[in-house]
Design a protein around this motif. Structure first.
Motif, PDB file in Angstrom:
ATOM      1  N   TYR A  85       0.851  -1.187   0.000  1.00 31.83           N
ATOM      2  CA  TYR A  85       0.000   0.000   0.000  1.00 31.83           C
ATOM      3  C   TYR A  85       0.893   1.246   0.000  1.00 31.83           C
ATOM      4  O   TYR A  85       1.614   1.503   0.964  1.00 31.83           O
ATOM      5  CB  TYR A  85      -0.913   0.010   1.227  1.00 31.83           C
ATOM      6  N   ASP A  86       0.857   1.965  -1.113  1.00 34.64           N
ATOM      7  CA  ASP A  86       1.651   3.186  -1.234  1.00 34.64           C
ATOM      8  C   ASP A  86       1.027   4.300  -0.405  1.00 34.64           C
ATOM      9  O   ASP A  86      -0.191   4.515  -0.436  1.00 34.64           O
ATOM     10  CB  ASP A  86       1.740   3.634  -2.694  1.00 34.64           C
ATOM     11  N   LEU A  87       1.861   5.003   0.326  1.00 36.34           N
ATOM     12  CA  LEU A  87       1.408   6.172   1.074  1.00 36.34           C
ATOM     13  C   LEU A  87       1.426   7.370   0.137  1.00 36.34           C
ATOM     14  O   LEU A  87       2.463   7.686  -0.454  1.00 36.34           O
ATOM     15  CB  LEU A  87       2.313   6.417   2.289  1.00 36.34           C
ATOM     16  N   LYS A  88       0.278   8.015  -0.016  1.00 35.33           N
ATOM     17  CA  LYS A  88       0.208   9.139  -0.947  1.00 35.33           C
ATOM     18  C   LYS A  88      -0.787  10.167  -0.452  1.00 35.33           C
ATOM     19  O   LYS A  88      -1.651   9.888   0.380  1.00 35.33           O
ATOM     20  CB  LYS A  88      -0.180   8.655  -2.348  1.00 35.33           C
ATOM     21  N   ILE A  89      -0.632  11.373  -0.979  1.00 37.07           N
ATOM     22  CA  ILE A  89      -1.559  12.471  -0.708  1.00 37.07           C
ATOM     23  C   ILE A  89      -2.227  12.814  -2.031  1.00 37.07           C
ATOM     24  O   ILE A  89      -1.566  13.242  -2.977  1.00 37.07           O
ATOM     25  CB  ILE A  89      -0.827  13.696  -0.135  1.00 37.07           C
ATOM     26  N   GLY A  90      -3.519  12.589  -2.125  1.00 31.28           N
ATOM     27  CA  GLY A  90      -4.200  12.800  -3.395  1.00 31.28           C
ATOM     28  C   GLY A  90      -3.930  11.644  -4.342  1.00 31.28           C
ATOM     29  O   GLY A  90      -3.690  10.503  -3.939  1.00 31.28           O
ATOM     30  N   GLU A  91      -3.952  11.937  -5.636  1.00 27.99           N
ATOM     31  CA  GLU A  91      -3.805  10.893  -6.650  1.00 27.99           C
ATOM     32  C   GLU A  91      -2.381  10.722  -7.137  1.00 27.99           C
ATOM     33  O   GLU A  91      -1.995   9.634  -7.544  1.00 27.99           O
ATOM     34  CB  GLU A  91      -4.712  11.213  -7.857  1.00 27.99           C
ATOM     35  N   ALA A  92      -1.574  11.780  -7.106  1.00 28.30           N
ATOM     36  CA  ALA A  92      -0.252  11.704  -7.726  1.00 28.30           C
ATOM     37  C   ALA A  92       0.892  12.096  -6.803  1.00 28.30           C
ATOM     38  O   ALA A  92       2.047  12.010  -7.205  1.00 28.30           O
ATOM     39  CB  ALA A  92      -0.201  12.600  -8.980  1.00 28.30           C
ATOM     40  N   PHE A  93       0.598  12.495  -5.555  1.00 30.34           N
ATOM     41  CA  PHE A  93       1.664  12.903  -4.639  1.00 30.34           C
ATOM     42  C   PHE A  93       2.029  11.698  -3.780  1.00 30.34           C
ATOM     43  O   PHE A  93       1.522  11.507  -2.678  1.00 30.34           O
ATOM     44  CB  PHE A  93       1.217  14.084  -3.760  1.00 30.34           C
ATOM     45  N   TYR A  94       2.926  10.858  -4.304  1.00 31.27           N
ATOM     46  CA  TYR A  94       3.379   9.678  -3.584  1.00 31.27           C
ATOM     47  C   TYR A  94       4.520  10.036  -2.643  1.00 31.27           C
ATOM     48  O   TYR A  94       5.341  10.906  -2.938  1.00 31.27           O
ATOM     49  CB  TYR A  94       3.842   8.596  -4.562  1.00 31.27           C
TER      50      TYR A  94
END
Length: 420
Positions: free
Chosen positions: A312-321
């Motif tokens: 599970y990738d930690l990200k903010i929004g759709e493209a801010f990984y």
């Protein structure tokens, strides 16, 4: 609404007004352009909202009208800021978090590959790492046009590539050449050099349609590997009916031949089957860039198990990984049981494997006209063997042998040369 947001940022209070002349107080506020809102009347007292700036202008009006104000509620950003003014570590943490997020936004933390069918994501990512494009690279050092050129140059089956940055993600979109092997070989062989078409396997010519070159075989002819099918030169006859010279060309023809494939497949009737018990064990961990920490399985230790890993990738929004991936590893226990196919099951499995083999041939442009595969099942194994009679394209390219006779339209010195 926008007005409500502006009021919150400026701050306002809700007050209760009472005294000698509250109505005169309200009139003076209106004449001096002091804004009040949400005015309500309760038991000879007024309640209303007023901005902090307006509240500071009320002192002379209160004195003149002999009224008094009681603050009921304070609302807005200035009061929230005042409430937390002593919590310096809290605000320092906010500033540090913002600075950390800004710093991480300068790097690429995820590489996504789309459109690949033949090449796996991991292979393409390893190829990019060899070109110094990797997770954690500064976005300012990424040249998208250069990445596109290197992908097209590094993979023959990639005919189009696009690279773009989106947030902290590098998106690679590619398109592969889905032509068959024969079509790819034909495309690679196209050149201006004269060439022949020769047989690449033993076959009987089923049909031949020549577009350029001189055909050397007819329908029904039996050819062996290396036999000449279409020659890349056309003879030019003189008035006496003799060959005066040759016109060389790149042979082009559609040649179908009747060939055969040998098929053999065998498997034992007894086999080991997995039977899952329903017991599972999960452990959790995380990965930062190339480093990974995984907690051991404390609850259960199975002798035989399958492992399923979820990331599970930690990200903010759709493209801010972010450079943090949570990992869950699940072990599912199973036991092996020895089973045996029945004759019907074994025959069905053998037919299924044969059908898959035939489908693979059909995808390559091979037409099956006769199936001579026999399936035999004894007490220990099941065997499928025989031949498949097919119609398929035949022929491979070979350089044309240049003779000493000059070509039409060329001088003697230019046409003379060694045979290829």
């Amino acid at each position: 609404m926008l007005i409500d947001k502006v009021k919150y940022l400026q701050g306002y209070v809700r007050v209760r007004l009472y005294g000698y002349a509250p109505e005169r107080f309200l009139n003076l506020c209106s004449s001096r352009n002091i804004l009040i809102w949400n005015l309500e009347y309760h038991e000879e007292q007024y309640e209303f909202c007023i901005s902090i700036r307006g509240f500071k202008q009320l002192k002379p009006i209160l004195k003149k009208t002999r009224t008094k104000l009681v603050i009921i509620e304070r609302t807005g950003f200035p009061f929230a800021l005042r409430r937390y003014r002593k919590r310096k570590l809290f605000f320092a943490g906010i500033v540090l978090c913002c600075a950390l997020l800004y710093t991480m936004s300068l790097f690429v933390w995820k590489i996504e590959v789309n459109g690949n069918l033949h090449e796996t994501d991991s292979n393409i990512i390893k190829f990019l790492e060899g070109k110094q494009v990797y997770h954690g690279l500064l976005k300012s050092k990424i040249d998208c046009e250069k990445i596109e050129e290197e992908l097209r140059a590094g993979y023959e089956d990639i005919i189009w590539a696009s690279a773009k940055l989106s947030g902290t993600m590098l998106v690679i979109d590619i398109q592969e050449n889905l032509a068959t092997n024969q079509q790819a070989a034909e495309q690679q062989s196209k050149s201006d050099e004269p060439s022949d078409l020769v047989a690449d396997k033993e076959a009987q010519v089923y049909s031949i349609l020549t577009r350029s070159g001189t055909p050397k075989v007819e329908k029904g002819a039996v050819v062996k590997p290396g036999d000449l099918l279409v020659e890349g030169k056309n003879p030019v006859m003189n008035d006496a009916g003799e060959v005066a010279n040759y016109q060389y060309c790149v042979s082009d023809a559609d040649i179908l031949g009747i060939t055969s494939y040998t098929y053999h497949d065998a498997f034992p009737l007894k086999y080991e089957d997995k039977v899952f018990t329903g017991r599972e064990s999960s452990s959790y961990g995380f990965r930062i860039l190339q480093g990974q920490f995984q907690a051991p399985h404390f609850l259960h230790k199975f002798q035989k198990y399958d492992t399923i890993t979820d990331e599970y990738d930690l990200k903010i929004g759709e493209a801010f990984y972010l450079p943090l991936v949570f990992v869950r590893e699940t072990q599912k226990e199973y036991q092996t049981e020895t089973k045996q196919y029945t004759k019907k099951e074994a025959t069905s499995l053998a037919e299924q494997k044969l059908d898959e083999f035939c489908k693979e041939l059909a995808e390559k442009g091979v037409q099956i006209i006769e199936n001579n595969v026999m399936i035999v099942t004894d007490g220990k194994s099941c065997t499928a063997s025989g031949t498949l009679k097919v119609i398929e394209p035949i022929g491979t390219r070979r350089a044309t042998s240049i003779t000493d006779q000059p070509q039409e339209g060329q001088i003697e010195d230019e046409s003379d040369g060694d045979s290829n």
